[in-house]
Write a protein that holds these residues in place. Sequence first.
Motif, PDB file in Angstrom:
ATOM      1  N   ALA A  23     -52.978   5.333  -2.794  1.00 23.39           N
ATOM      2  CA  ALA A  23     -54.003   5.963  -1.968  1.00 23.39           C
ATOM      3  C   ALA A  23     -55.279   6.166  -2.768  1.00 23.39           C
ATOM      4  O   ALA A  23     -55.237   6.355  -3.990  1.00 23.39           O
ATOM      5  CB  ALA A  23     -53.502   7.309  -1.436  1.00 23.39           C
ATOM      6  N   MET A  24     -56.400   6.118  -2.052  1.00 24.07           N
ATOM      7  CA  MET A  24     -57.693   6.405  -2.655  1.00 24.07           C
ATOM      8  C   MET A  24     -58.463   7.337  -1.732  1.00 24.07           C
ATOM      9  O   MET A  24     -58.573   7.083  -0.529  1.00 24.07           O
ATOM     10  CB  MET A  24     -58.493   5.116  -2.860  1.00 24.07           C
ATOM     11  N   ALA A  25     -58.979   8.421  -2.278  1.00 27.31           N
ATOM     12  CA  ALA A  25     -59.790   9.366  -1.516  1.00 27.31           C
ATOM     13  C   ALA A  25     -60.570  10.244  -2.478  1.00 27.31           C
ATOM     14  O   ALA A  25     -60.065  10.609  -3.545  1.00 27.31           O
ATOM     15  CB  ALA A  25     -58.910  10.238  -0.616  1.00 27.31           C
ATOM     16  N   ASP A  26     -61.787  10.552  -2.112  1.00 22.36           N
ATOM     17  CA  ASP A  26     -62.613  11.475  -2.894  1.00 22.36           C
ATOM     18  C   ASP A  26     -62.749  11.036  -4.350  1.00 22.36           C
ATOM     19  O   ASP A  26     -62.771  11.869  -5.265  1.00 22.36           O
ATOM     20  CB  ASP A  26     -62.036  12.900  -2.832  1.00 22.36           C
ATOM     21  N   GLY A  27     -62.816   9.719  -4.576  1.00 21.69           N
ATOM     22  CA  GLY A  27     -62.996   9.206  -5.929  1.00 21.69           C
ATOM     23  C   GLY A  27     -61.762   9.261  -6.807  1.00 21.69           C
ATOM     24  O   GLY A  27     -61.850   8.996  -8.010  1.00 21.69           O
ATOM     25  N   ARG A  28     -60.607   9.566  -6.240  1.00 21.19           N
ATOM     26  CA  ARG A  28     -59.354   9.650  -7.004  1.00 21.19           C
ATOM     27  C   ARG A  28     -58.316   8.732  -6.373  1.00 21.19           C
ATOM     28  O   ARG A  28     -58.414   8.390  -5.189  1.00 21.19           O
ATOM     29  CB  ARG A  28     -58.831  11.095  -7.017  1.00 21.19           C
ATOM     30  N   CYS A  29     -57.316   8.337  -7.159  1.00 20.61           N
ATOM     31  CA  CYS A  29     -56.250   7.464  -6.660  1.00 20.61           C
ATOM     32  C   CYS A  29     -54.888   7.996  -7.078  1.00 20.61           C
ATOM     33  O   CYS A  29     -54.747   8.582  -8.165  1.00 20.61           O
ATOM     34  CB  CYS A  29     -56.427   6.039  -7.196  1.00 20.61           C
ATOM     35  N   TRP A  30     -53.893   7.758  -6.215  1.00 22.84           N
ATOM     36  CA  TRP A  30     -52.528   8.191  -6.486  1.00 22.84           C
ATOM     37  C   TRP A  30     -51.563   7.048  -6.169  1.00 22.84           C
ATOM     38  O   TRP A  30     -51.861   6.172  -5.364  1.00 22.84           O
ATOM     39  CB  TRP A  30     -52.149   9.391  -5.614  1.00 22.84           C
ATOM     40  N   GLU A  31     -50.416   7.116  -6.805  1.00 20.07           N
ATOM     41  CA  GLU A  31     -49.335   6.174  -6.535  1.00 20.07           C
ATOM     42  C   GLU A  31     -48.083   6.964  -6.216  1.00 20.07           C
ATOM     43  O   GLU A  31     -47.750   7.923  -6.918  1.00 20.07           O
ATOM     44  CB  GLU A  31     -49.095   5.289  -7.760  1.00 20.07           C
ATOM     45  N   ALA A  32     -47.400   6.575  -5.144  1.00 19.55           N
ATOM     46  CA  ALA A  32     -46.160   7.247  -4.744  1.00 19.55           C
ATOM     47  C   ALA A  32     -45.056   6.210  -4.620  1.00 19.55           C
ATOM     48  O   ALA A  32     -45.259   5.153  -4.020  1.00 19.55           O
ATOM     49  CB  ALA A  32     -46.345   7.981  -3.419  1.00 19.55           C
ATOM     50  N   ARG A  33     -43.893   6.514  -5.178  1.00 18.38           N
ATOM     51  CA  ARG A  33     -42.775   5.571  -5.170  1.00 18.38           C
ATOM     52  C   ARG A  33     -41.540   6.215  -4.551  1.00 18.38           C
ATOM     53  O   ARG A  33     -41.269   7.403  -4.779  1.00 18.38           O
ATOM     54  CB  ARG A  33     -42.448   5.108  -6.596  1.00 18.38           C
ATOM     55  N   PRO A  34     -40.762   5.424  -3.803  1.00 21.66           N
ATOM     56  CA  PRO A  34     -39.514   5.956  -3.230  1.00 21.66           C
ATOM     57  C   PRO A  34     -38.502   6.237  -4.335  1.00 21.66           C
ATOM     58  O   PRO A  34     -38.596   5.664  -5.425  1.00 21.66           O
ATOM     59  CB  PRO A  34     -39.038   4.829  -2.301  1.00 21.66           C
ATOM     60  N   PRO A  35     -37.525   7.095  -4.062  1.00 25.02           N
ATOM     61  CA  PRO A  35     -36.584   7.512  -5.110  1.00 25.02           C
ATOM     62  C   PRO A  35     -35.534   6.472  -5.462  1.00 25.02           C
ATOM     63  O   PRO A  35     -34.864   6.592  -6.488  1.00 25.02           O
ATOM     64  CB  PRO A  35     -35.935   8.760  -4.515  1.00 25.02           C
ATOM     65  N   GLU A  36     -35.352   5.464  -4.611  1.00 28.10           N
ATOM     66  CA  GLU A  36     -34.309   4.472  -4.872  1.00 28.10           C
ATOM     67  C   GLU A  36     -34.630   3.168  -4.153  1.00 28.10           C
ATOM     68  O   GLU A  36     -35.471   3.135  -3.254  1.00 28.10           O
ATOM     69  CB  GLU A  36     -32.944   4.993  -4.420  1.00 28.10           C
ATOM     70  N   VAL A  37     -33.985   2.101  -4.564  1.00 23.66           N
ATOM     71  CA  VAL A  37     -34.131   0.805  -3.898  1.00 23.66           C
ATOM     72  C   VAL A  37     -33.300   0.830  -2.620  1.00 23.66           C
ATOM     73  O   VAL A  37     -32.121   1.199  -2.634  1.00 23.66           O
ATOM     74  CB  VAL A  37     -33.668  -0.345  -4.816  1.00 23.66           C
ATOM     75  N   LEU A  38     -33.929   0.442  -1.505  1.00 21.76           N
ATOM     76  CA  LEU A  38     -33.274   0.542  -0.212  1.00 21.76           C
ATOM     77  C   LEU A  38     -33.138  -0.829   0.430  1.00 21.76           C
ATOM     78  O   LEU A  38     -34.004  -1.695   0.268  1.00 21.76           O
ATOM     79  CB  LEU A  38     -34.091   1.445   0.721  1.00 21.76           C
ATOM     80  N   THR A  39     -32.069  -1.041   1.160  1.00 23.80           N
ATOM     81  CA  THR A  39     -31.908  -2.240   1.968  1.00 23.80           C
ATOM     82  C   THR A  39     -31.720  -1.814   3.412  1.00 23.80           C
ATOM     83  O   THR A  39     -31.193  -0.736   3.695  1.00 23.80           O
ATOM     84  CB  THR A  39     -30.693  -3.076   1.518  1.00 23.80           C
ATOM     85  N   GLY A  40     -32.171  -2.669   4.317  1.00 18.67           N
ATOM     86  CA  GLY A  40     -32.075  -2.353   5.732  1.00 18.67           C
ATOM     87  C   GLY A  40     -33.146  -3.073   6.505  1.00 18.67           C
ATOM     88  O   GLY A  40     -33.494  -4.211   6.186  1.00 18.67           O
ATOM     89  N   ASN A  41     -33.680  -2.414   7.510  1.00 18.17           N
ATOM     90  CA  ASN A  41     -34.713  -3.003   8.371  1.00 18.17           C
ATOM     91  C   ASN A  41     -36.047  -2.327   8.083  1.00 18.17           C
ATOM     92  O   ASN A  41     -36.297  -1.211   8.541  1.00 18.17           O
ATOM     93  CB  ASN A  41     -34.330  -2.822   9.839  1.00 18.17           C
ATOM     94  N   SER A  75     -53.618  18.382   4.886  1.00 13.98           N
ATOM     95  CA  SER A  75     -52.725  18.472   3.730  1.00 13.98           C
ATOM     96  C   SER A  75     -53.327  17.796   2.504  1.00 13.98           C
ATOM     97  O   SER A  75     -54.074  16.816   2.626  1.00 13.98           O
ATOM     98  CB  SER A  75     -51.383  17.797   4.051  1.00 13.98           C
ATOM     99  N   PRO A  76     -53.019  18.287   1.292  1.00 15.11           N
ATOM    100  CA  PRO A  76     -53.463  17.609   0.073  1.00 15.11           C
ATOM    101  C   PRO A  76     -52.921  16.185   0.036  1.00 15.11           C
ATOM    102  O   PRO A  76     -51.824  15.913   0.556  1.00 15.11           O
ATOM    103  CB  PRO A  76     -52.859  18.461  -1.054  1.00 15.11           C
ATOM    104  N   TRP A  77     -53.655  15.269  -0.608  1.00 10.94           N
ATOM    105  CA  TRP A  77     -53.253  13.866  -0.603  1.00 10.94           C
ATOM    106  C   TRP A  77     -51.900  13.647  -1.273  1.00 10.94           C
ATOM    107  O   TRP A  77     -51.103  12.823  -0.830  1.00 10.94           O
ATOM    108  CB  TRP A  77     -54.338  13.013  -1.265  1.00 10.94           C
ATOM    109  N   GLU A  78     -51.627  14.383  -2.344  1.00 10.19           N
ATOM    110  CA  GLU A  78     -50.324  14.226  -2.997  1.00 10.19           C
ATOM    111  C   GLU A  78     -49.189  14.563  -2.034  1.00 10.19           C
ATOM    112  O   GLU A  78     -48.171  13.856  -1.968  1.00 10.19           O
ATOM    113  CB  GLU A  78     -50.230  15.107  -4.247  1.00 10.19           C
ATOM    114  N   GLU A  79     -49.358  15.639  -1.280  1.00  9.08           N
ATOM    115  CA  GLU A  79     -48.343  16.052  -0.314  1.00  9.08           C
ATOM    116  C   GLU A  79     -48.226  15.044   0.818  1.00  9.08           C
ATOM    117  O   GLU A  79     -47.116  14.714   1.265  1.00  9.08           O
ATOM    118  CB  GLU A  79     -48.711  17.432   0.234  1.00  9.08           C
ATOM    119  N   ALA A  80     -49.375  14.541   1.298  1.00 15.46           N
ATOM    120  CA  ALA A  80     -49.370  13.561   2.378  1.00 15.46           C
ATOM    121  C   ALA A  80     -48.646  12.294   1.965  1.00 15.46           C
ATOM    122  O   ALA A  80     -47.853  11.722   2.731  1.00 15.46           O
ATOM    123  CB  ALA A  80     -50.808  13.240   2.789  1.00 15.46           C
TER     124      ALA A  80
END
Length: 290
Positions: free
Chosen positions: A206-224, A244-249
Amino acid sequence: MILTVTLNLALDVTYDVATLTRHATHRVQRVRQRAGGKGVNVSRVLASLGQETLATGLCGGPTGDLVRKDLHKAGLSHAFHTISGDTRRAVTVVDDDATVFNEPGPLVHPAEWSLFQAHFTRLARSASVVVFSGSLPPGLPDDAYATLIGLAGGAKTIVDTSGPALGAAVAAAPSLLKPNARELAETGLSPAGPLVVSRGGEGMRAMADGRCWEARPPEVLTGNPTGAGDAAAAALAVALRDGSPWEEALRDAVALSAAAVLTPVAGAVDHAAYRRFLSKVSVKEVPCPW
């Protein structure tokens, strides 16, 4: 109320097979059929979370009648504008992943598009957030979403689309753009405004207000994974409405999209998995890649 807009509505047909093989005959283990299209999927997820939502867009023909019947059966609030063309079908073949076949959609005539704009303007007056999702059917201009953003009044807006429609939407300055990484790369654009990019199993940036964040899922998932991006859009719509704050979103969006992968059809989430993932999603600030 969160209003979702699906201009290229679909009847989703899902086939489960053991293994998908090119140029082969397959025995389908299970068939599911229900109303779809990205905005409808967003509304389904929102409704399952207890959020007030209304789905709108363009709907027509015998297939459109099936879509409306399914939405009525599901109890999902909707106010689609009727057109003369037949709503498309989208076929998803699921083995340990998903392969999707999307029909182009019905031809929308200029008069129908003009009437829908007036219809949308009336609905948007009651919306706090509007989510524009999916492709454009034949007959609509590339700037269709950009036009609707201009008619959204005081509502905040999210755009989740691709190709020329995404490029045109950038110029309309929506509150948030939510393409996936491939869709953003194909436009060749570097948006300056709030941006959340889906990256499949690697989560989101994500990018907003001149800052960037990266969010990753907790595990590798298979499915649809078909509805994962729509689940993320639902979470982001709630976050945008609530400020909401971007980290929370981002944490909420990644957890909800991961929980969607575990369900067999788009527009559904595994709520137990969603609650479990929420505390485990990794979110960190990173140098901006755009």
